[in-house]
Design a protein around this motif. Structure first.
Motif, PDB file in Angstrom:
ATOM      1  N   GLY A  99      91.669 -25.235  65.699  1.00  0.00           N
ATOM      2  CA  GLY A  99      90.911 -26.520  66.466  1.00  0.00           C
ATOM      3  C   GLY A  99      89.453 -26.238  66.566  1.00  0.00           C
ATOM      4  O   GLY A  99      88.771 -25.644  65.790  1.00  0.00           O
ATOM      5  N   SER A 100      89.071 -26.565  67.848  1.00  0.00           N
ATOM      6  CA  SER A 100      87.635 -26.287  67.993  1.00  0.00           C
ATOM      7  C   SER A 100      87.438 -24.953  68.621  1.00  0.00           C
ATOM      8  O   SER A 100      86.169 -24.572  69.107  1.00  0.00           O
ATOM      9  CB  SER A 100      86.981 -27.246  68.682  1.00  0.00           C
ATOM     10  N   ALA A 101      88.387 -24.167  68.813  1.00  0.00           N
ATOM     11  CA  ALA A 101      88.188 -22.696  69.421  1.00  0.00           C
ATOM     12  C   ALA A 101      87.334 -21.798  68.409  1.00  0.00           C
ATOM     13  O   ALA A 101      87.638 -21.986  67.326  1.00  0.00           O
ATOM     14  CB  ALA A 101      89.414 -22.214  69.794  1.00  0.00           C
ATOM     15  N   VAL A 102      86.451 -20.800  68.937  1.00  0.00           N
ATOM     16  CA  VAL A 102      85.871 -19.950  68.220  1.00  0.00           C
ATOM     17  C   VAL A 102      86.842 -18.741  68.048  1.00  0.00           C
ATOM     18  O   VAL A 102      87.235 -18.293  69.338  1.00  0.00           O
ATOM     19  CB  VAL A 102      84.412 -19.458  68.741  1.00  0.00           C
ATOM     20  N   PRO A 103      87.492 -18.433  66.860  1.00  0.00           N
ATOM     21  CA  PRO A 103      88.296 -17.424  66.873  1.00  0.00           C
ATOM     22  C   PRO A 103      88.006 -15.966  67.614  1.00  0.00           C
ATOM     23  O   PRO A 103      86.695 -15.703  67.393  1.00  0.00           O
ATOM     24  CB  PRO A 103      88.685 -17.153  65.571  1.00  0.00           C
ATOM     25  N   ALA A 104      88.963 -15.365  68.217  1.00  0.00           N
ATOM     26  CA  ALA A 104      88.573 -13.979  68.638  1.00  0.00           C
ATOM     27  C   ALA A 104      89.567 -13.052  68.654  1.00  0.00           C
ATOM     28  O   ALA A 104      90.976 -13.336  68.605  1.00  0.00           O
ATOM     29  CB  ALA A 104      87.923 -14.295  70.158  1.00  0.00           C
ATOM     30  N   ARG A 105      89.166 -11.574  68.569  1.00  0.00           N
ATOM     31  CA  ARG A 105      90.311 -10.558  68.739  1.00  0.00           C
ATOM     32  C   ARG A 105      90.623 -10.419  70.115  1.00  0.00           C
ATOM     33  O   ARG A 105      90.034 -11.086  71.111  1.00  0.00           O
ATOM     34  CB  ARG A 105      89.597  -9.125  68.246  1.00  0.00           C
ATOM     35  N   PHE A 106      91.716  -9.560  70.389  1.00  0.00           N
ATOM     36  CA  PHE A 106      92.130  -9.203  71.833  1.00  0.00           C
ATOM     37  C   PHE A 106      92.012  -7.893  71.749  1.00  0.00           C
ATOM     38  O   PHE A 106      92.878  -6.996  71.902  1.00  0.00           O
ATOM     39  CB  PHE A 106      93.443  -9.660  72.054  1.00  0.00           C
ATOM     40  N   ALA A 107      90.723  -7.336  72.142  1.00  0.00           N
ATOM     41  CA  ALA A 107      90.222  -6.047  71.937  1.00  0.00           C
ATOM     42  C   ALA A 107      90.949  -5.240  73.231  1.00  0.00           C
ATOM     43  O   ALA A 107      91.610  -4.095  72.820  1.00  0.00           O
ATOM     44  CB  ALA A 107      88.852  -5.927  71.850  1.00  0.00           C
ATOM     45  N   GLU A 108      90.794  -5.688  74.472  1.00  0.00           N
ATOM     46  CA  GLU A 108      91.476  -4.904  75.690  1.00  0.00           C
ATOM     47  C   GLU A 108      92.850  -4.969  75.351  1.00  0.00           C
ATOM     48  O   GLU A 108      93.487  -3.855  75.986  1.00  0.00           O
ATOM     49  CB  GLU A 108      91.073  -5.772  76.852  1.00  0.00           C
ATOM     50  N   LEU A 109      93.514  -5.889  75.049  1.00  0.00           N
ATOM     51  CA  LEU A 109      94.959  -5.873  74.871  1.00  0.00           C
ATOM     52  C   LEU A 109      95.543  -4.980  73.814  1.00  0.00           C
ATOM     53  O   LEU A 109      96.634  -4.187  74.231  1.00  0.00           O
ATOM     54  CB  LEU A 109      95.447  -7.387  74.783  1.00  0.00           C
ATOM     55  N   GLU A 110      94.739  -5.003  72.588  1.00  0.00           N
ATOM     56  CA  GLU A 110      95.133  -3.954  71.800  1.00  0.00           C
ATOM     57  C   GLU A 110      95.026  -2.489  72.213  1.00  0.00           C
ATOM     58  O   GLU A 110      95.896  -1.731  71.904  1.00  0.00           O
ATOM     59  CB  GLU A 110      94.107  -4.377  70.459  1.00  0.00           C
ATOM     60  N   ASP A 111      93.906  -2.240  72.779  1.00  0.00           N
ATOM     61  CA  ASP A 111      93.750  -0.898  73.400  1.00  0.00           C
ATOM     62  C   ASP A 111      94.934  -0.651  74.567  1.00  0.00           C
ATOM     63  O   ASP A 111      95.266   0.342  74.388  1.00  0.00           O
ATOM     64  CB  ASP A 111      92.466  -0.781  74.161  1.00  0.00           C
ATOM     65  N   ALA A 112      95.362  -1.574  75.178  1.00  0.00           N
ATOM     66  CA  ALA A 112      96.268  -1.350  76.148  1.00  0.00           C
ATOM     67  C   ALA A 112      97.567  -1.002  75.570  1.00  0.00           C
ATOM     68  O   ALA A 112      98.422  -0.328  76.392  1.00  0.00           O
ATOM     69  CB  ALA A 112      96.348  -2.482  77.117  1.00  0.00           C
ATOM     70  N   VAL A 113      97.822  -1.334  74.571  1.00  0.00           N
ATOM     71  CA  VAL A 113      99.407  -1.400  73.870  1.00  0.00           C
ATOM     72  C   VAL A 113      99.334  -0.196  72.959  1.00  0.00           C
ATOM     73  O   VAL A 113     100.453   0.322  72.395  1.00  0.00           O
ATOM     74  CB  VAL A 113     100.033  -2.617  73.538  1.00  0.00           C
ATOM     75  N   THR A 114      98.198   0.274  72.345  1.00  0.00           N
ATOM     76  CA  THR A 114      98.123   1.109  71.227  1.00  0.00           C
ATOM     77  C   THR A 114      98.807   2.673  72.007  1.00  0.00           C
ATOM     78  O   THR A 114      98.134   2.811  73.110  1.00  0.00           O
ATOM     79  CB  THR A 114      96.909   1.440  70.736  1.00  0.00           C
ATOM     80  N   GLY A 115      99.429   3.249  71.160  1.00  0.00           N
ATOM     81  CA  GLY A 115     100.058   4.376  71.642  1.00  0.00           C
ATOM     82  C   GLY A 115     101.515   4.480  72.568  1.00  0.00           C
ATOM     83  O   GLY A 115     101.858   5.183  73.011  1.00  0.00           O
ATOM     84  N   LYS A 116     101.854   3.046  72.694  1.00  0.00           N
ATOM     85  CA  LYS A 116     102.880   2.769  73.578  1.00  0.00           C
ATOM     86  C   LYS A 116     104.084   2.606  72.437  1.00  0.00           C
ATOM     87  O   LYS A 116     103.908   2.118  71.363  1.00  0.00           O
ATOM     88  CB  LYS A 116     102.869   1.468  74.528  1.00  0.00           C
TER      89      LYS A 116
END
Ligand SMILES: Cc1cc2nc3c(=O)[nH]c(=O)nc-3n(C[C@H](O)[C@H](O)[C@H](O)COP(=O)(O)OP(=O)(O)OC[C@H]3O[C@@H](n4cnc5c(N)ncnc54)[C@H](O)[C@@H]3O)c2cc1C
Length: 327
Positions: free
Chosen positions: A252-269
Protein backbone atom coordinates in the motif's frame (compact mmCIF):
# COMPACT_ATOMS: atom_id res chain seq x y z
CA UNK A 1 22.71 18.79 -25.81
CA UNK A 2 19.50 17.04 -26.87
CA UNK A 3 16.77 18.66 -28.87
CA UNK A 4 13.09 18.09 -28.07
CA UNK A 5 11.94 14.88 -29.76
CA UNK A 6 8.69 16.26 -31.06
CA UNK A 7 7.35 19.71 -31.89
CA UNK A 8 4.28 19.34 -29.68
CA UNK A 9 1.43 21.76 -29.16
CA UNK A 10 2.22 24.25 -26.42
CA UNK A 11 0.10 22.56 -23.76
CA UNK A 12 1.89 19.24 -24.17
CA UNK A 13 5.27 18.46 -22.62
CA UNK A 14 8.53 18.28 -24.55
CA UNK A 15 10.30 14.95 -24.38
CA UNK A 16 14.08 15.10 -24.01
CA UNK A 17 16.28 12.10 -24.67
CA UNK A 18 19.71 12.61 -23.13
CA UNK A 19 22.35 9.92 -23.69
CA UNK A 20 24.34 10.33 -20.47
CA UNK A 21 23.68 10.89 -16.78
CA UNK A 22 25.57 14.22 -16.99
CA UNK A 23 23.37 15.47 -19.81
CA UNK A 24 20.17 14.34 -18.08
CA UNK A 25 21.12 16.16 -14.86
CA UNK A 26 22.11 19.25 -16.83
CA UNK A 27 18.59 19.29 -18.29
CA UNK A 28 17.09 18.67 -14.84
CA UNK A 29 19.00 21.61 -13.39
CA UNK A 30 18.04 23.76 -16.37
CA UNK A 31 14.29 23.04 -16.19
CA UNK A 32 13.97 22.54 -12.42
CA UNK A 33 10.43 22.02 -11.16
CA UNK A 34 9.08 22.32 -14.71
CA UNK A 35 10.58 18.93 -15.50
CA UNK A 36 10.59 15.32 -14.35
CA UNK A 37 12.89 12.34 -14.92
CA UNK A 38 10.85 9.59 -16.53
CA UNK A 39 11.73 5.95 -16.96
CA UNK A 40 8.78 3.70 -17.92
CA UNK A 41 6.29 6.42 -16.98
CA UNK A 42 3.77 3.88 -15.62
CA UNK A 43 3.65 5.37 -12.13
CA UNK A 44 3.85 9.00 -13.27
CA UNK A 45 1.06 8.50 -15.76
CA UNK A 46 -1.37 7.18 -13.15
CA UNK A 47 -0.63 10.26 -11.05
CA UNK A 48 -1.25 12.64 -13.93
CA UNK A 49 -4.43 10.83 -14.98
CA UNK A 50 -5.79 10.84 -11.43
CA UNK A 51 -4.95 14.50 -10.90
CA UNK A 52 -2.45 13.72 -8.13
CA UNK A 53 0.20 15.82 -9.85
CA UNK A 54 0.26 17.96 -12.95
CA UNK A 55 2.15 17.02 -16.09
CA UNK A 56 5.33 19.11 -16.20
CA UNK A 57 6.49 21.02 -19.26
CA UNK A 58 9.57 18.86 -19.81
CA UNK A 59 9.91 15.08 -19.60
CA UNK A 60 13.52 13.92 -19.35
CA UNK A 61 13.52 10.32 -20.57
CA UNK A 62 16.15 7.96 -19.15
CA UNK A 63 15.60 5.32 -21.84
CA UNK A 64 18.60 6.23 -24.00
CA UNK A 65 21.25 6.32 -21.30
CA UNK A 66 23.21 3.05 -21.68
CA UNK A 67 24.76 3.36 -18.19
CA UNK A 68 21.28 3.10 -16.64
CA UNK A 69 20.27 -0.11 -18.42
CA UNK A 70 23.23 -2.41 -17.74
CA UNK A 71 23.21 -5.64 -15.76
CA UNK A 72 26.60 -6.95 -14.59
CA UNK A 73 28.19 -9.00 -11.83
CA UNK A 74 31.46 -8.05 -10.15
CA UNK A 75 34.26 -10.20 -8.76
CA UNK A 76 32.66 -10.23 -5.30
CA UNK A 77 29.41 -11.65 -6.68
CA UNK A 78 27.48 -8.39 -6.41
CA UNK A 79 24.92 -7.84 -9.13
CA UNK A 80 24.79 -4.25 -10.50
CA UNK A 81 21.36 -3.46 -11.91
CA UNK A 82 20.72 -0.37 -14.03
CA UNK A 83 17.66 1.44 -12.62
CA UNK A 84 16.15 1.84 -16.09
CA UNK A 85 15.99 -1.96 -16.62
CA UNK A 86 12.36 -2.90 -17.11
CA UNK A 87 10.80 -5.62 -14.98
CA UNK A 88 10.16 -8.04 -17.85
CA UNK A 89 13.81 -7.86 -18.97
CA UNK A 90 14.92 -8.60 -15.41
CA UNK A 91 12.54 -11.57 -15.27
CA UNK A 92 13.92 -12.98 -18.54
CA UNK A 93 17.58 -12.46 -17.67
CA UNK A 94 19.51 -15.64 -16.86
CA UNK A 95 21.88 -13.90 -14.43
CA UNK A 96 18.91 -12.49 -12.53
CA UNK A 97 17.10 -15.83 -12.47
CA UNK A 98 20.15 -17.61 -11.10
CA UNK A 99 21.34 -14.98 -8.65
CA UNK A 100 18.32 -12.95 -7.66
CA UNK A 101 15.43 -15.40 -7.75
CA UNK A 102 13.42 -13.65 -5.05
CA UNK A 103 13.64 -10.32 -6.88
CA UNK A 104 12.54 -11.98 -10.11
CA UNK A 105 9.56 -13.46 -8.27
CA UNK A 106 8.63 -10.02 -6.90
CA UNK A 107 8.87 -8.49 -10.42
CA UNK A 108 6.53 -11.18 -11.76
CA UNK A 109 3.85 -10.19 -9.23
CA UNK A 110 3.74 -6.53 -10.26
CA UNK A 111 0.92 -5.40 -12.56
CA UNK A 112 0.52 -7.20 -15.91
CA UNK A 113 3.00 -8.05 -18.72
CA UNK A 114 2.20 -4.89 -20.71
CA UNK A 115 3.03 -2.71 -17.69
CA UNK A 116 6.12 -4.77 -16.80
CA UNK A 117 7.46 -4.18 -20.33
CA UNK A 118 7.72 -0.48 -19.44
CA UNK A 119 7.96 -0.31 -15.65
CA UNK A 120 11.53 0.02 -14.37
CA UNK A 121 13.12 -1.22 -11.17
CA UNK A 122 14.49 2.28 -10.46
CA UNK A 123 11.07 3.88 -10.87
CA UNK A 124 9.64 1.31 -8.48
CA UNK A 125 12.21 2.16 -5.81
CA UNK A 126 12.06 5.95 -6.24
CA UNK A 127 8.31 5.91 -5.53
CA UNK A 128 9.39 4.75 -2.01
CA UNK A 129 6.38 2.40 -1.79
CA UNK A 130 7.10 -0.05 -4.65
CA UNK A 131 6.57 -3.75 -4.07
CA UNK A 132 10.18 -4.56 -4.98
CA UNK A 133 11.54 -2.65 -1.99
CA UNK A 134 10.91 -5.32 0.69
CA UNK A 135 12.97 -7.84 -1.29
CA UNK A 136 15.73 -5.33 -1.99
CA UNK A 137 15.89 -4.51 1.73
CA UNK A 138 16.27 -8.18 2.63
CA UNK A 139 19.06 -8.41 0.02
CA UNK A 140 20.81 -5.44 1.70
CA UNK A 141 20.66 -3.47 -1.55
CA UNK A 142 22.80 -0.38 -2.07
CA UNK A 143 21.70 2.47 -4.32
CA UNK A 144 23.87 4.83 -6.35
CA UNK A 145 22.90 8.49 -6.83
CA UNK A 146 24.50 11.12 -9.06
CA UNK A 147 24.10 14.88 -9.36
CA UNK A 148 25.66 14.62 -12.82
CA UNK A 149 29.20 15.11 -11.50
CA UNK A 150 29.71 12.86 -8.50
CA UNK A 151 28.18 9.53 -7.57
CA UNK A 152 27.51 8.40 -4.01
CA UNK A 153 26.45 4.95 -2.91
CA UNK A 154 24.42 4.28 0.20
CA UNK A 155 22.32 1.45 1.62
CA UNK A 156 18.73 1.49 0.34
CA UNK A 157 17.60 1.29 3.97
CA UNK A 158 19.46 4.52 4.76
CA UNK A 159 18.03 6.31 1.74
CA UNK A 160 14.47 5.30 2.67
CA UNK A 161 14.97 6.39 6.29
CA UNK A 162 16.60 9.69 5.39
CA UNK A 163 13.50 10.81 3.46
CA UNK A 164 15.86 12.70 1.17
CA UNK A 165 14.29 14.58 -1.70
CA UNK A 166 15.89 13.42 -4.90
CA UNK A 167 15.19 16.24 -7.34
CA UNK A 168 18.88 17.20 -7.54
CA UNK A 169 20.07 13.66 -8.05
CA UNK A 170 19.35 10.64 -10.20
CA UNK A 171 19.49 6.99 -9.25
CA UNK A 172 22.31 5.42 -11.21
CA UNK A 173 22.48 1.85 -9.91
CA UNK A 174 21.11 -0.76 -7.57
CA UNK A 175 23.66 -3.21 -6.18
CA UNK A 176 22.63 -6.49 -4.54
CA UNK A 177 24.38 -9.55 -3.31
CA UNK A 178 23.10 -12.73 -4.88
CA UNK A 179 20.16 -14.32 -3.13
CA UNK A 180 18.88 -17.84 -3.65
CA UNK A 181 20.38 -21.00 -2.36
CA UNK A 182 22.13 -22.07 -5.54
CA UNK A 183 23.41 -18.57 -6.09
CA UNK A 184 24.88 -18.32 -2.61
CA UNK A 185 26.69 -21.57 -3.13
CA UNK A 186 27.98 -20.61 -6.59
CA UNK A 187 29.15 -17.21 -5.48
CA UNK A 188 31.20 -18.58 -2.61
CA UNK A 189 32.56 -21.40 -4.73
CA UNK A 190 33.57 -19.11 -7.59
CA UNK A 191 35.56 -16.88 -5.29
CA UNK A 192 37.87 -19.76 -4.47
CA UNK A 193 39.69 -21.46 -7.30
CA UNK A 194 40.11 -24.85 -5.61
CA UNK A 195 37.16 -25.31 -3.34
CA UNK A 196 37.73 -28.10 -0.87
CA UNK A 197 35.10 -30.85 -1.03
CA UNK A 198 34.11 -30.36 2.63
CA UNK A 199 33.64 -26.61 1.97
CA UNK A 200 31.26 -27.39 -0.89
CA UNK A 201 29.41 -29.77 1.40
CA UNK A 202 29.19 -27.04 4.04
CA UNK A 203 27.79 -24.58 1.51
CA UNK A 204 25.23 -27.13 0.37
CA UNK A 205 24.13 -27.69 3.94
CA UNK A 206 23.86 -23.93 4.54
CA UNK A 207 21.76 -23.65 1.39
CA UNK A 208 19.44 -26.47 2.46
CA UNK A 209 18.84 -24.69 5.79
CA UNK A 210 18.11 -21.32 4.20
CA UNK A 211 14.51 -20.34 3.61
CA UNK A 212 13.69 -17.26 1.53
CA UNK A 213 10.27 -15.83 0.82
CA UNK A 214 8.35 -13.02 -0.82
CA UNK A 215 4.59 -12.74 -0.41
CA UNK A 216 2.23 -10.11 -1.74
CA UNK A 217 -1.34 -9.87 -0.51
CA UNK A 218 -3.89 -7.87 -2.49
CA UNK A 219 -7.63 -7.73 -2.79
CA UNK A 220 -7.49 -10.43 -5.45
CA UNK A 221 -4.98 -13.00 -6.71
CA UNK A 222 -3.29 -11.09 -9.56
CA UNK A 223 -2.99 -7.65 -11.21
CA UNK A 224 -3.80 -5.88 -7.99
CA UNK A 225 -2.21 -3.22 -5.82
CA UNK A 226 -0.61 -4.65 -2.70
CA UNK A 227 -2.24 -4.46 0.71
CA UNK A 228 0.77 -6.09 2.38
CA UNK A 229 4.09 -7.34 1.01
CA UNK A 230 6.64 -9.22 3.09
CA UNK A 231 10.06 -10.62 2.32
CA UNK A 232 12.54 -12.56 4.36
CA UNK A 233 15.52 -14.85 4.57
CA UNK A 234 16.20 -17.20 7.47
CA UNK A 235 19.22 -19.52 7.87
CA UNK A 236 19.42 -22.03 10.69
CA UNK A 237 22.28 -24.07 12.14
CA UNK A 238 21.95 -27.87 12.17
CA UNK A 239 20.47 -27.79 15.69
CA UNK A 240 17.84 -25.20 14.77
CA UNK A 241 19.62 -22.08 16.06
CA UNK A 242 18.88 -18.98 14.00
CA UNK A 243 22.20 -18.17 12.30
CA UNK A 244 20.93 -15.23 10.22
CA UNK A 245 17.56 -13.60 9.69
CA UNK A 246 16.35 -10.66 7.59
CA UNK A 247 12.71 -9.56 7.54
CA UNK A 248 10.85 -6.69 5.92
CA UNK A 249 7.29 -5.53 5.30
CA UNK A 250 5.58 -2.94 3.14
CA UNK A 251 2.54 -2.67 0.89
CA UNK A 252 0.00 0.00 0.00
CA UNK A 253 1.29 3.45 0.92
CA UNK A 254 3.66 2.22 3.64
CA UNK A 255 7.36 2.87 3.19
CA UNK A 256 8.82 -0.66 3.49
CA UNK A 257 11.24 -1.28 6.36
CA UNK A 258 13.33 -3.99 7.96
CA UNK A 259 12.81 -5.18 11.55
CA UNK A 260 16.41 -4.71 12.67
CA UNK A 261 15.86 -4.85 16.45
CA UNK A 262 13.64 -7.90 16.19
CA UNK A 263 16.18 -9.64 13.94
CA UNK A 264 18.93 -8.96 16.51
CA UNK A 265 16.70 -10.18 19.34
CA UNK A 266 16.11 -13.63 17.81
CA UNK A 267 19.49 -14.27 16.15
CA UNK A 268 21.38 -16.97 18.05
CA UNK A 269 18.19 -18.38 19.59
CA UNK A 270 16.84 -21.85 18.97
CA UNK A 271 13.78 -21.71 16.72
CA UNK A 272 10.82 -22.51 18.92
CA UNK A 273 7.18 -21.65 19.52
CA UNK A 274 8.30 -18.83 21.84
CA UNK A 275 10.55 -17.35 19.15
CA UNK A 276 7.67 -17.45 16.66
CA UNK A 277 5.48 -15.64 19.21
CA UNK A 278 8.22 -13.01 19.66
CA UNK A 279 8.38 -12.56 15.89
CA UNK A 280 4.60 -12.22 15.60
CA UNK A 281 4.44 -9.58 18.32
CA UNK A 282 7.51 -7.73 17.00
CA UNK A 283 6.22 -7.54 13.43
CA UNK A 284 2.68 -6.51 14.32
CA UNK A 285 3.95 -3.80 16.68
CA UNK A 286 6.85 -2.64 14.52
CA UNK A 287 5.24 -2.51 11.06
CA UNK A 288 4.32 1.09 10.27
CA UNK A 289 1.30 0.28 8.13
CA UNK A 290 -0.82 2.99 6.50
CA UNK A 291 -4.61 2.76 6.12
CA UNK A 292 -6.31 3.40 2.79
CA UNK A 293 -9.57 2.51 1.01
CA UNK A 294 -8.52 -1.17 0.78
CA UNK A 295 -7.59 -1.99 4.40
CA UNK A 296 -6.98 -0.49 7.82
CA UNK A 297 -3.79 -0.42 9.88
CA UNK A 298 -4.75 -3.28 12.25
CA UNK A 299 -5.54 -5.66 9.38
CA UNK A 300 -2.23 -4.90 7.66
CA UNK A 301 -0.19 -5.36 10.84
CA UNK A 302 -1.74 -8.71 11.68
CA UNK A 303 -1.47 -9.90 8.07
CA UNK A 304 2.24 -9.01 7.89
CA UNK A 305 2.87 -10.81 11.19
CA UNK A 306 0.89 -13.92 10.11
CA UNK A 307 2.69 -14.13 6.77
CA UNK A 308 6.16 -13.77 8.27
CA UNK A 309 5.54 -16.23 11.08
CA UNK A 310 4.04 -18.84 8.76
CA UNK A 311 7.21 -18.65 6.62
CA UNK A 312 9.47 -18.90 9.68
CA UNK A 313 7.46 -21.94 10.76
CA UNK A 314 8.18 -23.49 7.33
CA UNK A 315 11.88 -22.73 7.85
CA UNK A 316 11.72 -24.41 11.24
CA UNK A 317 10.18 -27.54 9.72
CA UNK A 318 12.67 -27.51 6.86
CA UNK A 319 15.92 -27.30 8.78
CA UNK A 320 15.15 -26.57 12.37
CA UNK A 321 16.90 -29.40 14.23
CA UNK A 322 15.71 -32.24 16.43
CA UNK A 323 12.74 -30.38 17.94
CA UNK A 324 11.37 -29.04 14.69
CA UNK A 325 7.70 -29.79 13.98
CA UNK A 326 7.25 -32.55 11.42
CA UNK A 327 3.85 -31.51 10.11
C1 LIG B 1 -1.85 -0.87 -13.97
C2 LIG B 1 -0.70 -0.65 -13.03
C3 LIG B 1 -0.43 -1.58 -12.05
C4 LIG B 1 0.64 -1.40 -11.16
N1 LIG B 1 0.89 -2.35 -10.22
C5 LIG B 1 1.91 -2.19 -9.37
C6 LIG B 1 2.20 -3.19 -8.38
O1 LIG B 1 1.56 -4.22 -8.30
N2 LIG B 1 3.25 -2.96 -7.53
C7 LIG B 1 4.03 -1.85 -7.61
O2 LIG B 1 4.97 -1.70 -6.84
N3 LIG B 1 3.77 -0.89 -8.54
C8 LIG B 1 2.76 -1.03 -9.42
N4 LIG B 1 2.49 -0.07 -10.35
C9 LIG B 1 3.29 1.17 -10.35
C10 LIG B 1 4.47 1.17 -11.35
O3 LIG B 1 4.16 0.48 -12.52
C11 LIG B 1 5.76 0.55 -10.80
O4 LIG B 1 6.05 1.06 -9.52
C12 LIG B 1 6.94 0.76 -11.75
O5 LIG B 1 8.01 -0.10 -11.40
C13 LIG B 1 7.42 2.20 -11.80
O6 LIG B 1 8.47 2.28 -12.76
P1 LIG B 1 8.44 3.35 -13.97
O7 LIG B 1 9.70 3.12 -14.74
O8 LIG B 1 7.20 3.26 -14.75
O9 LIG B 1 8.50 4.69 -13.14
P2 LIG B 1 8.18 6.17 -13.64
O10 LIG B 1 6.71 6.37 -13.66
O11 LIG B 1 8.94 6.48 -14.88
O12 LIG B 1 8.84 7.00 -12.45
C14 LIG B 1 8.43 6.82 -11.12
C15 LIG B 1 9.16 7.87 -10.25
O13 LIG B 1 10.54 7.56 -10.21
C16 LIG B 1 11.31 8.66 -10.72
N5 LIG B 1 12.46 8.02 -11.39
C17 LIG B 1 12.42 7.00 -12.28
N6 LIG B 1 13.68 6.61 -12.56
C18 LIG B 1 14.51 7.40 -11.83
C19 LIG B 1 15.94 7.47 -11.68
N7 LIG B 1 16.78 6.65 -12.31
N8 LIG B 1 16.45 8.42 -10.83
C20 LIG B 1 15.61 9.26 -10.15
N9 LIG B 1 14.28 9.24 -10.26
C21 LIG B 1 13.73 8.31 -11.09
C22 LIG B 1 10.38 9.46 -11.59
O14 LIG B 1 10.77 10.81 -11.67
C23 LIG B 1 9.08 9.28 -10.80
O15 LIG B 1 9.07 10.17 -9.70
C24 LIG B 1 1.44 -0.23 -11.27
C25 LIG B 1 1.16 0.71 -12.27
C26 LIG B 1 0.12 0.51 -13.14
C27 LIG B 1 -0.14 1.53 -14.21
Amino acid sequence: MSVPLYQLPEQQPSVWQPTSVEEAMQLKHQWGDNSVLISGGTWLRTRWENGLSSTPQHLISLGRIPALSGLTIDAQGHVHIGPACCLSDLMDNELMRQRCGLLVQACSEIAAPSVRNLASIGGNVVTRTGDLIPVLLVMNAQVGWSDGQKERILPLKEWLESRLLTSDEMMTKIVVRASGQVAAKQTEAEQQTNVEPNKVEQLEQDASRTHEFYLKVGRREAFTPSVVTVAGSLRTEADGTIAAIALSAGGGSAVPARFAELEDAVTGKLLSKEVLQTLHKGVSEGFEAVADDYAGVAYRKITAANLIVSECYKAWRKGGGAYAPRS
